[in-house]
Design a protein around this motif. Sequence first.
Motif, PDB file in Angstrom:
ATOM      1  N   THR A 106       0.763  -1.002   0.020  1.00  0.00           N
ATOM      2  CA  THR A 106       0.019  -0.042  -0.069  1.00  0.00           C
ATOM      3  C   THR A 106       1.045   1.268   0.097  1.00  0.00           C
ATOM      4  O   THR A 106       0.395   2.294  -0.503  1.00  0.00           O
ATOM      5  N   THR A 107       1.945   1.083   0.713  1.00  0.00           N
ATOM      6  CA  THR A 107       2.936   2.257   0.742  1.00  0.00           C
ATOM      7  C   THR A 107       3.443   2.820  -0.648  1.00  0.00           C
ATOM      8  O   THR A 107       3.612   3.966  -0.996  1.00  0.00           O
ATOM      9  N   GLN A 108       3.354   1.725  -1.542  1.00  0.00           N
ATOM     10  CA  GLN A 108       4.197   2.052  -3.004  1.00  0.00           C
ATOM     11  C   GLN A 108       2.772   2.537  -3.869  1.00  0.00           C
ATOM     12  O   GLN A 108       3.237   2.903  -5.158  1.00  0.00           O
ATOM     13  N   VAL A 109       1.432   2.724  -3.517  1.00  0.00           N
ATOM     14  CA  VAL A 109       0.602   3.036  -4.589  1.00  0.00           C
ATOM     15  C   VAL A 109       0.292   4.712  -4.088  1.00  0.00           C
ATOM     16  O   VAL A 109      -0.420   4.674  -3.054  1.00  0.00           O
ATOM     17  N   GLN A 110       0.907   5.466  -4.755  1.00  0.00           N
ATOM     18  CA  GLN A 110       0.623   6.783  -4.541  1.00  0.00           C
ATOM     19  C   GLN A 110      -0.388   7.601  -5.381  1.00  0.00           C
ATOM     20  O   GLN A 110      -1.194   8.309  -5.428  1.00  0.00           O
TER      21      GLN A 110
END
Length: 252
Positions: A106-110
């Motif tokens: 989730t951290t990498q979907v921005q």
Amino acid sequence: MTEHGDRPTDRAPALPPTADRAAFEAELDRLRIREKAHTREGDAIAAARRRLPMVEVDAGLELTGPDGPVTLLEAFEGRRQLIAYYFMWHHGHDAAGQCEGCTWVTTQVQELSYLHSRDITYAVFCQGPYEESRRYRDFMGWDVPWYSAVPSQDELLTGRHVGMMHIVCYLRDGDRVFETYWTTRRGVEAMDYSYALMDLTVYGRQELWEDSPSGWPTVQGTPVDAVRLRSDGRPIPQWSRIEVGRSDTLTP
């Protein structure tokens, strides 16, 4: 020695053999043949994925959003397609005890504008209560659309393991909703760029399952996901949030 998930720099791991430029390029050219075949096979699999049948899902299934109950149909935000990431949730645990795998991807979907340009909405469907999980989203600094799937998760994930990470793709036809694809486990690497970049480096992901030469470094010498994606007892990206003073308390 660095901290919070960074690799140590005070000892030298094994090294690849050294070659001159011509020998290096010749070996790389041989590898390129396999890389191109891999790319073409990926394209063929994606083409087959686009030809899968679809199954209708109740468009009125309830989610919980920032303003209360919403329907699955409303989560499309008017777009034709929806990608939902089903975030695992550990009830009653603090931020440090939440899912390191879900935090990793989730951290990498921005940046969502590219998805939006293709009429696709992306949203997280958390498998935990809205207010508690929303506080986790805020602690992490994520601004993607966030819902709780708890009211309907058994129906949304029918026939699958509720409580496990999933990506599910939906298509809207007017007021009707259809499921077109789903994946789990390593399939969620589609959201990740860190591993993809690691795979380009000489030491790779540094995980025990990889086929690497003898003496290559490994992450803390263990194959366990919770350790590979944690540092000092927390999911790795939490440390930067703690260091700037964000509260990781998930209870009111």
